[in-house]
Motif scaffolding. Structure first.
Motif, PDB file in Angstrom:
ATOM      1  N   SER A 188      -8.145   3.939  10.934  1.00  0.00           N
ATOM      2  CA  SER A 188      -6.862   4.519  11.340  1.00  0.00           C
ATOM      3  C   SER A 188      -6.507   4.156  12.772  1.00  0.00           C
ATOM      4  CB  SER A 188      -6.901   6.043  11.176  1.00  0.00           C
ATOM      5  OG  SER A 188      -7.058   6.381   9.821  1.00  0.00           O
ATOM      6  N   LYS A 195      -7.392   2.590   0.648  1.00  0.00           N
ATOM      7  CA  LYS A 195      -6.200   2.247   1.428  1.00  0.00           C
ATOM      8  C   LYS A 195      -4.988   2.421   0.524  1.00  0.00           C
ATOM      9  CE  LYS A 195      -4.830  -1.975   1.862  1.00  0.00           C
ATOM     10  NZ  LYS A 195      -4.405  -3.326   2.159  1.00  0.00           N
ATOM     11  N   THR A 239      -0.452   2.042  11.262  1.00  0.00           N
ATOM     12  CA  THR A 239       0.689   2.065  10.347  1.00  0.00           C
ATOM     13  C   THR A 239       0.263   2.161   8.881  1.00  0.00           C
ATOM     14  OG1 THR A 239       0.778  -0.348  10.240  1.00  0.00           O
ATOM     15  CG2 THR A 239       2.123   0.739  11.941  1.00  0.00           C
ATOM     16  N   LEU A 240      -1.033   2.052   8.611  1.00  0.00           N
ATOM     17  CA  LEU A 240      -1.538   2.132   7.238  1.00  0.00           C
ATOM     18  C   LEU A 240      -2.126   3.510   6.978  1.00  0.00           C
ATOM     19  CD1 LEU A 240      -3.321  -1.326   6.971  1.00  0.00           C
ATOM     20  CD2 LEU A 240      -1.022  -0.716   6.214  1.00  0.00           C
ATOM     21  N   GLU A 286      -7.471   1.373  14.313  1.00  0.00           N
ATOM     22  CA  GLU A 286      -7.180  -0.060  14.327  1.00  0.00           C
ATOM     23  C   GLU A 286      -5.880  -0.402  13.598  1.00  0.00           C
ATOM     24  OE1 GLU A 286      -8.781  -2.736  15.765  1.00  0.00           O
ATOM     25  OE2 GLU A 286      -9.966  -1.238  16.812  1.00  0.00           O
ATOM     26  N   ASN A 287      -5.511   0.423  12.631  1.00  0.00           N
ATOM     27  CA  ASN A 287      -4.344   0.148  11.786  1.00  0.00           C
ATOM     28  C   ASN A 287      -3.487   1.403  11.652  1.00  0.00           C
ATOM     29  OD1 ASN A 287      -5.237  -2.620  10.647  1.00  0.00           O
ATOM     30  ND2 ASN A 287      -6.997  -1.283  10.325  1.00  0.00           N
TER      31      ASN A 287
END
Length: 91
Positions: free
Chosen positions: A77, A46, A82-83, A79-80
């Motif tokens: 990706s 990450k 913005t990361l 689920e998240n």
């Protein structure tokens, strides 16, 4: 299941060897373990807020470790969004 148990035991040993937790020392010990025991492994990483990549999951024991890591990457990706995530060969 035995592989997972032995890996977790190794992680506990690596994390507990020494008086204070030293992330750099832990990372070196983990890299040594991976080089010796888990050829073909991948790190799922990450992107940290400071711009460095953080190994989050060590993917090993699959016939296709790269494919397994890619599956994790796709799910993370979604689920998240913005990361940032990536898979990197561990050895």
């Amino acid at each position: 299941m035995k592989k997972i148990a032995s890996f977790m035991s190794a992680m506990l040993f690596l994390a507990s060897s020494g008086d204070a937790f030293d992330a750099l020392s832990f990372e070196r010990k983990l890299d040594d373990l991976v080089q010796k025991e888990h050829e073909g492994a991948y790190y799922f990483e990450k992107l940290g807020f400071d711009g460095t990549w953080i190994p989050t999951i060590l993917v090993f024991g699959y016939p296709n470790n790269a494919g397994a890591c890619d599956s994790i990457l796709k799910a993370a990706s979604l689920e998240n969004p913005t990361l940032s995530f990536r898979c990197r060969a561990a050895n």
